[in-house]
Write a protein that holds these residues in place. Structure first.
Motif, PDB file in Angstrom:
ATOM      1  N   HIS A  91      -9.374  -3.363 -12.540  1.00  0.00           N
ATOM      2  CA  HIS A  91      -8.203  -2.873 -13.280  1.00  0.00           C
ATOM      3  C   HIS A  91      -8.244  -1.347 -13.429  1.00  0.00           C
ATOM      4  N   GLU A 104      -1.116   1.968 -17.686  1.00  0.00           N
ATOM      5  CA  GLU A 104       0.169   1.810 -17.014  1.00  0.00           C
ATOM      6  C   GLU A 104       0.122   0.635 -16.041  1.00  0.00           C
ATOM      7  N   TYR A 105       1.307   0.072 -15.805  1.00  0.00           N
ATOM      8  CA  TYR A 105       1.468  -0.950 -14.775  1.00  0.00           C
ATOM      9  C   TYR A 105       1.929  -0.261 -13.495  1.00  0.00           C
ATOM     10  N   HIS A 163       0.406  -4.123 -11.374  1.00  0.00           N
ATOM     11  CA  HIS A 163      -0.926  -4.431 -11.886  1.00  0.00           C
ATOM     12  C   HIS A 163      -1.290  -3.425 -12.979  1.00  0.00           C
ATOM     13  N   TYR A 164      -2.022  -3.881 -13.983  1.00  0.00           N
ATOM     14  CA  TYR A 164      -2.342  -3.051 -15.149  1.00  0.00           C
ATOM     15  C   TYR A 164      -3.621  -2.252 -14.913  1.00  0.00           C
ATOM     16  N   CYS A 165      -3.562  -0.956 -15.254  1.00  0.00           N
ATOM     17  CA  CYS A 165      -4.744  -0.094 -15.194  1.00  0.00           C
ATOM     18  C   CYS A 165      -5.256   0.109 -16.611  1.00  0.00           C
ATOM     19  N   LYS A 166      -6.498  -0.256 -16.850  1.00  0.00           N
ATOM     20  CA  LYS A 166      -7.049  -0.172 -18.202  1.00  0.00           C
ATOM     21  C   LYS A 166      -7.411   1.251 -18.611  1.00  0.00           C
TER      22      LYS A 166
END
Length: 268
Positions: free
Chosen positions: A33, A18-19, A11-14
């Protein structure tokens, strides 16, 4: 059949960009996110991390007005890291902005330009140039000293408009204030490496300690050309070159100043 695109796992962190695995996100963080690590940051730290993430992925193309406005705003950000990175990217996207801003602030007060090397004359032939030109804005006097003619001097007094035009040409067109950088005439001592130059000017006190390198020596012999400028804002510039050629813009300045002392063609 077309191949499926490889999508990044997780999952993407805004915030950090990073995923990460789903286990790195809480229930609310998954929807927002924001990973668990970034959720512990303060509001200011989150904003700075998001700005840095966006700056690191900033498009290197012709940017839109909204992107330009955002980038200029980040150049004044409270976070020094964000401001420095935004300034670097802005200079890459608009390489002439800094130079044009400097041009508006620089007005030449006095100038001395010496040339002691062969140059091409106006007819494409090589000739030995051994002259010095001096310009004084206040008196509007341009002087040429010819060392090949036993140091004889010639002077011309320019009209006010002619002198202003000449000084603007030297700053705005020839960009004399950037010659030191453009022609790499003042390399940093940190960039000096005797191994690359195949010189033996170094010594080691201990093999286990760091290598101590002697600073580069001053070039031997006389300079091929030198320019000294004093500006109206009291800043000074002193550039000296020992190369065996005259770069394009210094050569253009030399030929331009020499024209003031060439005899006019007779009209029959």
């Amino acid at each position: 059949m077309s191949k499926k695109k490889n999508r990044p796992h997780g999952h993407y962190c805004k915030i950090c960009g990073e995923y990460k695995a789903n286990e790195k996100f809480s229930g609310k963080g998954h929807a927002a996110h924001i990973c668990k690590a970034c959720s512990r940051l303060s509001v200011a730290e989150k904003a700075a991390a998001m700005d840095i993430n966006r700056l690191m992925n900033f498009p290197m193309r012709r940017i839109s007005e909204s992107e330009k406005k955002w980038l200029k705003a980040k150049m004044k950000d409270d976070c020094p890291e964000v401001a420095d990175m935004a300034r670097e990217i802005y200079n890459v996207c608009f390489p002439h902005v800094e130079r044009n801003a400097m041009k508006k602030q620089l007005v030449i007060n006095t100038l001395s330009f010496e040339v002691h090397i062969e140059v091409y004359d106006g007819y494409g032939d090589m000739e030995l140039a051994d002259r010095r030109f001096t310009i004084d804005r206040k008196s509007r006097v341009l002087t040429m000293t010819d060392f090949q003619a036993e140091g004889s001097e010639q002077s011309v007094t320019l009209e006010g408009g002619q002198m202003a035009k000449l000084l603007r040409y030297i700053v705005h067109t020839l960009e004399i204030f950037m010659w030191e950088q453009d022609y790499c005439l003042n390399p940093d001592e940190e960039d000096y490496d005797p191994f690359l130059e195949w010189e033996e000017g170094f010594f080691m006190e201990d093999l286990e300690d760091r290598l101590e390198i002697q600073p580069p020596k001053e070039p031997e012999g006389s300079s091929s050309w030198r320019v000294q400028v004093e500006y109206m804002n009291h800043t000074e510039q002193d550039i000296c070159s020992y190369e065996d050629y005259l770069p394009d813009r210094p050569e253009e300045l030399y030929l331009s100043l020499l024209e003031y002392f060439e005899p006019e063609d007779e009209v029959f």
